[in-house]
Design an enzyme around this catalytic site. Structure first.
Site, PDB file in Angstrom:
ATOM      1  N   ASP A  42      20.879 -17.062   7.022  1.00 19.94           N
ATOM      2  CA  ASP A  42      19.572 -16.426   7.175  1.00 19.94           C
ATOM      3  C   ASP A  42      19.753 -14.927   7.447  1.00 19.94           C
ATOM      4  O   ASP A  42      20.247 -14.537   8.505  1.00 19.94           O
ATOM      5  CB  ASP A  42      18.818 -17.090   8.332  1.00 19.94           C
ATOM      6  CG  ASP A  42      17.367 -16.639   8.429  1.00 19.94           C
ATOM      7  OD1 ASP A  42      17.067 -15.503   8.010  1.00 19.94           O
ATOM      8  OD2 ASP A  42      16.540 -17.416   8.925  1.00 19.94           O
TER       9      ASP A  42
ATOM     10  N   HIS B 281      16.120 -17.196   4.342  1.00 16.78           N
ATOM     11  CA  HIS B 281      15.040 -17.221   5.334  1.00 16.78           C
ATOM     12  C   HIS B 281      13.793 -17.819   4.700  1.00 16.78           C
ATOM     13  O   HIS B 281      13.198 -17.224   3.811  1.00 16.78           O
ATOM     14  CB  HIS B 281      14.750 -15.808   5.837  1.00 16.78           C
ATOM     15  CG  HIS B 281      13.707 -15.763   6.907  1.00 16.78           C
ATOM     16  ND1 HIS B 281      13.955 -16.154   8.210  1.00 16.78           N
ATOM     17  CD2 HIS B 281      12.395 -15.393   6.878  1.00 16.78           C
ATOM     18  CE1 HIS B 281      12.855 -16.017   8.934  1.00 16.78           C
ATOM     19  NE2 HIS B 281      11.901 -15.555   8.146  1.00 16.78           N
TER      20      HIS B 281
END
Length: 363
Positions: free
Chosen positions: A291, A322
């Protein structure tokens, strides 16, 4: 799919391992850009939902005359499940902290609608076209308005299970609500997609410009609509000239004209996990190790919380970006299917526990 479930051993954890292990949602197959989480994120966030959802809006007035908006997904007509019945589970969808309702969040709502859920999107004050009737916006981790919305949903659907799922930085609001409400949250279960666990660190560290600048521009565009009303409480020139999300957050909530406060005091009241030990609702946090927004797992994931609390479950994946978690084929995001499977498994476990605990009473 190389996913790992980090949690405290329990009967519920074993049940989730069995159900998620059998789920086809976690076998997302090959992705053409496995080492480009930024592309995965953009692809998922910018793709429009298919088909386009039909939404009806409802405004809730708070005691201070402030308004929040609930957007009910009621179409497209003909979708299987079509909104469910009287006792169908209500799924509360919470956008990111900038109020951006992404295509991914709408797609999750459509998937839930097809499976008989009643999906509804929570919009904060001044976000997503919700009128700002007071010179006050909602701080990062202040669950007051969300609590009122949950109370209203419980009154409107008294016999339905109430579930909640948040996306990205919007998870700060959901996690704060669960901790502050404890066993009185009125929720049966919750899930967080790519959550931000440590709000202050997140603002101070900053994010890749590819994510921060679009969010910053989106926030400034929304705030500029209420420049006249907000000028009473904040310095609008400084606010609209902010060059980072931290500077904007600090100007909006710390350097106010009426009640200025320090950055440290602000986060004492708004950290998402400040009351995490009080949470009493199962929460699945679906995170990716790559992420680019949350940051490196070693610094940004509170692993000790998942090892010590029986209510927090971390489903950690090696890839996904993400809020991306892309896959080929229908649905595009395997995390949506995993979340809906989690809610199904939770409902099954709770029914089994109710029957087990109810046997002595029946005798």
């Amino acid at each position: 799919g190389h996913c790992r479930l980090l949690c405290k051993p329990s009967a519920l954890a074993q049940h989730l391992v069995r159900n998620l292990g059998r789920s086809a949602a976690l076998r997302w197959g090959r992705w053409p850009w496995p080492r480009w989480p930024e592309l995965q994120m953009l692809w998922q966030l910018l793709q429009p939902p298919e088909p386009e959802p039909v939404v009806t809006r409802e405004l809730l007035q708070r005691p201070d005359t402030g308004l929040v908006a609930l957007d009910w997904l009621v179409g497209p007509w003909g979708a299987a499940g079509g909104g469910g019945g009287v006792s169908s589970p209500v799924l509360l969808l919470i956008p990111n902290a900038a109020g951006k309702v992404t295509g991914g969040l709408l797609q999750l709502g459509l998937r839930a609608l097809e499976r008989g859920f009643i999906p509804v999107i929570f919009n904060r004050r001044g976000h997503n076209g919700c009128p700002l009737t007071t010179p006050r916006l909602q701080p990062f981790g202040d669950p007051g308005d969300l609590r009122e919305a949950v109370t209203y949903l419980r009154c409107r659907h008294p016999s339905a299970s109430l579930l909640a799922v948040s996306e990205g930085s919007g998870s700060g609001l959901l996690l704060a609500y669960l901790g502050e409400s404890g066993s009185s949250s009125r929720l049966a279960a919750a899930a967080c997609l790519s959550p931000i666990f440590r709000g202050r660190d997140w603002f101070e560290t900053g994010m890749p410009w590819l994510y921060e600048w679009p969010l910053l521009l989106h926030l400034k565009q929304g705030l500029s609509r209420y420049a006249g009303a907000l000028a009473e409480v904040v310095d609008m020139d400084r606010l609209l000239g902010s060059r980072s999300l931290r500077e904007l957050e600090e100007t909006l909530f710390c350097r106010t004209r009426s009640r200025p406060t320090s950055w440290e005091s602000y986060w004492e009241r708004n950290e998402p996990l400040r009351d995490a030990d009080e949470a009493a609702v199962p929460v699945l946090c679906l995170c990716s190790a790559d992420d680019p927004v949350r940051g490196p797992p070693a610094r940004s994931l509170p692993r000790e919380l998942f090892r010590s609390s029986p209510y927090f479950f971390l489903l950690l994946t090696p890839l996904g970006g993400h809020c991306g978690f892309p896959r080929r084929g229908p649905g595009r995001c395997w995390a949506h299917e995993a979340v809906l499977e989690y809610f199904r498994a939770m409902a099954e476990f709770l029914r089994t526990e109710e029957r087990r605990k109810g046997l002595p009473r029946l005798r």
